[in-house]
Design a protein around this motif. Sequence first.
Motif, PDB file in Angstrom:
ATOM      1  N   PRO A  29      -2.412  10.992   3.923  1.00  0.00           N
ATOM      2  CA  PRO A  29      -2.896  12.402   3.650  1.00  0.00           C
ATOM      3  C   PRO A  29      -1.956  13.542   3.273  1.00  0.00           C
ATOM      4  N   TYR A  30      -2.530  14.792   2.655  1.00  0.00           N
ATOM      5  CA  TYR A  30      -1.651  15.759   2.286  1.00  0.00           C
ATOM      6  C   TYR A  30      -0.448  15.536   1.570  1.00  0.00           C
ATOM      7  N   ALA A  31      -0.439  14.695   0.437  1.00  0.00           N
ATOM      8  CA  ALA A  31       0.525  13.990  -0.218  1.00  0.00           C
ATOM      9  C   ALA A  31       1.883  13.741   0.496  1.00  0.00           C
ATOM     10  N   LEU A  32       1.713  13.201   1.592  1.00  0.00           N
ATOM     11  CA  LEU A  32       2.916  12.702   2.370  1.00  0.00           C
ATOM     12  C   LEU A  32       3.293  11.306   1.699  1.00  0.00           C
ATOM     13  N   GLY A  33       2.518  10.855   0.934  1.00  0.00           N
ATOM     14  CA  GLY A  33       3.090   9.589   0.240  1.00  0.00           C
ATOM     15  C   GLY A  33       4.323   9.852  -0.514  1.00  0.00           C
ATOM     16  N   THR A  37       6.828  11.644   0.472  1.00  0.00           N
ATOM     17  CA  THR A  37       8.008  12.117   1.404  1.00  0.00           C
ATOM     18  C   THR A  37       8.399  11.035   2.233  1.00  0.00           C
ATOM     19  N   PRO A  38       9.609  11.090   2.930  1.00  0.00           N
ATOM     20  CA  PRO A  38       9.877  10.158   3.884  1.00  0.00           C
ATOM     21  C   PRO A  38       8.794   9.355   4.985  1.00  0.00           C
ATOM     22  N   VAL A  39       7.787  10.181   5.114  1.00  0.00           N
ATOM     23  CA  VAL A  39       6.660   9.507   5.785  1.00  0.00           C
ATOM     24  C   VAL A  39       6.101   8.138   5.204  1.00  0.00           C
ATOM     25  N   ARG A  40       6.293   8.051   3.894  1.00  0.00           N
ATOM     26  CA  ARG A  40       5.942   6.619   3.486  1.00  0.00           C
ATOM     27  C   ARG A  40       6.615   5.598   3.773  1.00  0.00           C
ATOM     28  N   GLY A  41       8.163   5.919   3.986  1.00  0.00           N
ATOM     29  CA  GLY A  41       9.117   4.834   4.359  1.00  0.00           C
ATOM     30  C   GLY A  41       8.653   4.595   5.903  1.00  0.00           C
ATOM     31  N   ALA A  42       8.472   5.600   6.469  1.00  0.00           N
ATOM     32  CA  ALA A  42       8.172   5.391   7.960  1.00  0.00           C
ATOM     33  C   ALA A  42       6.770   4.581   8.279  1.00  0.00           C
ATOM     34  N   ALA A  43       6.111   4.831   7.411  1.00  0.00           N
ATOM     35  CA  ALA A  43       4.767   4.055   7.573  1.00  0.00           C
ATOM     36  C   ALA A  43       4.717   2.720   7.130  1.00  0.00           C
ATOM     37  N   LEU A  44       5.683   2.463   6.130  1.00  0.00           N
ATOM     38  CA  LEU A  44       5.792   1.296   5.749  1.00  0.00           C
ATOM     39  C   LEU A  44       6.461   0.158   6.601  1.00  0.00           C
ATOM     40  N   GLY A  45       7.586   0.893   7.520  1.00  0.00           N
ATOM     41  CA  GLY A  45       8.258   0.353   8.642  1.00  0.00           C
ATOM     42  C   GLY A  45       7.473   0.066   9.712  1.00  0.00           C
ATOM     43  N   LEU A  46       6.398   0.680   9.985  1.00  0.00           N
ATOM     44  CA  LEU A  46       5.451   0.206  11.042  1.00  0.00           C
ATOM     45  C   LEU A  46       4.524  -0.876  10.586  1.00  0.00           C
ATOM     46  N   SER A  47       4.088  -0.810   9.337  1.00  0.00           N
ATOM     47  CA  SER A  47       3.425  -1.834   8.788  1.00  0.00           C
ATOM     48  C   SER A  47       4.197  -3.286   8.767  1.00  0.00           C
ATOM     49  N   ALA A  48       5.587  -2.908   8.313  1.00  0.00           N
ATOM     50  CA  ALA A  48       6.672  -4.376   8.441  1.00  0.00           C
ATOM     51  C   ALA A  48       6.546  -4.782   9.973  1.00  0.00           C
ATOM     52  N   LEU A  49       6.735  -4.086  10.856  1.00  0.00           N
ATOM     53  CA  LEU A  49       6.550  -4.283  12.177  1.00  0.00           C
ATOM     54  C   LEU A  49       5.503  -5.180  12.565  1.00  0.00           C
ATOM     55  N   ALA A  50       4.417  -4.529  12.492  1.00  0.00           N
ATOM     56  CA  ALA A  50       2.906  -5.032  12.823  1.00  0.00           C
ATOM     57  C   ALA A  50       2.994  -6.332  12.290  1.00  0.00           C
ATOM     58  N   ILE A  51       3.548  -6.533  10.868  1.00  0.00           N
ATOM     59  CA  ILE A  51       3.383  -7.971  10.411  1.00  0.00           C
ATOM     60  C   ILE A  51       4.324  -8.908  11.017  1.00  0.00           C
ATOM     61  N   GLY A  52       5.590  -8.436  11.555  1.00  0.00           N
ATOM     62  CA  GLY A  52       6.660  -9.242  12.093  1.00  0.00           C
ATOM     63  C   GLY A  52       6.162  -9.631  13.421  1.00  0.00           C
ATOM     64  N   LEU A  53       5.232  -8.859  14.080  1.00  0.00           N
ATOM     65  CA  LEU A  53       4.611  -9.239  15.417  1.00  0.00           C
ATOM     66  C   LEU A  53       3.545 -10.183  15.356  1.00  0.00           C
ATOM     67  N   LEU A  54       3.343 -10.505  14.159  1.00  0.00           N
ATOM     68  CA  LEU A  54       2.082 -11.564  13.896  1.00  0.00           C
ATOM     69  C   LEU A  54       2.723 -12.937  14.348  1.00  0.00           C
ATOM     70  N   PRO A  55       1.906 -13.847  15.236  1.00  0.00           N
ATOM     71  CA  PRO A  55       2.122 -15.332  15.073  1.00  0.00           C
ATOM     72  C   PRO A  55       2.797 -15.798  13.961  1.00  0.00           C
ATOM     73  N   ALA A  56       3.616 -16.747  13.883  1.00  0.00           N
ATOM     74  CA  ALA A  56       4.266 -17.415  12.773  1.00  0.00           C
ATOM     75  C   ALA A  56       3.185 -18.128  11.877  1.00  0.00           C
ATOM     76  N   TRP A  57       2.115 -18.826  12.510  1.00  0.00           N
ATOM     77  CA  TRP A  57       1.143 -19.457  11.779  1.00  0.00           C
ATOM     78  C   TRP A  57       0.508 -18.542  10.897  1.00  0.00           C
ATOM     79  N   ALA A  58       0.175 -17.166  11.598  1.00  0.00           N
ATOM     80  CA  ALA A  58      -0.570 -15.970  10.766  1.00  0.00           C
ATOM     81  C   ALA A  58       0.352 -15.578   9.549  1.00  0.00           C
TER      82      ALA A  58
END
Length: 268
Positions: A193-197, A199-220
């Motif tokens: 929202p608010y054109a934050l995409g 800004t550096p907020v996009r990088g932070a959001a992508l980092g959280l997504s990458a962390l969530a994916i990394g936390l997945l079981p290996a089979w997932a």
Amino acid sequence: MTDAGLFGPDSVTWRVHREPIVAVGGLRSLYLQALLPRAVAGVEQNSRYRKDPWGRFQHTATYVATVIYGTTEQAERAGRRVRAMHARMTATDPRTGERFRIDDPHLLRWVHVTEVESFLAAALRGGLRLSGAQIDAYYAEQTRAAALVGLDPATVPDSAAAVADYYERMRPELELTVDSAATGIFLTLPPLPYALGLTPVRGAALGLSALAIGLLPAWARRLYGLPGLPATDLITSANALVLGRMLSAIPIDWISPMRRDAVRRLAA
């Protein structure tokens, strides 16, 4: 007498959800849920999450907080609303054309287990220390939350071993469909929202997504077609621990007003 709700401050549930990193676990659960074809089809055909992802996130976060920190009556009322909403919904299996109900216990159980297992996984990788007995107690406590959405608690995994067995039974049903791939991409690169995409907020959001994916079981991760690098789990654990320690420095009352209100209610 003051109502402590479904769990109360002495529960393992309160201890787990005191960790702000459980929000990353919530994101992790969505990646898992999308791997069950009927579950993701039900969301795609009934939800407006693509038009208002942050509103949907807020509604879900409020529901979870109400179940954990609200009074028994508040939690049960929230559960009745969810059951009534699900009872009106159906979807079509894109593979078979069969019509199915959203409140099918098989689907509700998948959503529940992936959610609570993801909350716990994020908290543990973020630095929370629990014994095996406490981990089992968390799963057992969460069967009360499962009952709110219409599940028979006796059919819900209530220990770490039961959850592991459940995942093994479910894995033959899981696959990467068009819907699940689209959902995975959307979760990784959601509109901000608010054109934050821009800004550096996009990088932070992508980092959280990458962390969530990394936390997945290996089979997932393999189902999503991601490489199973040997260092993935080690790097993810290190990043989760750093984030968990950083977030734990923030006063919990700032992050969870409902927890603050529950503490005040019980102390009154």
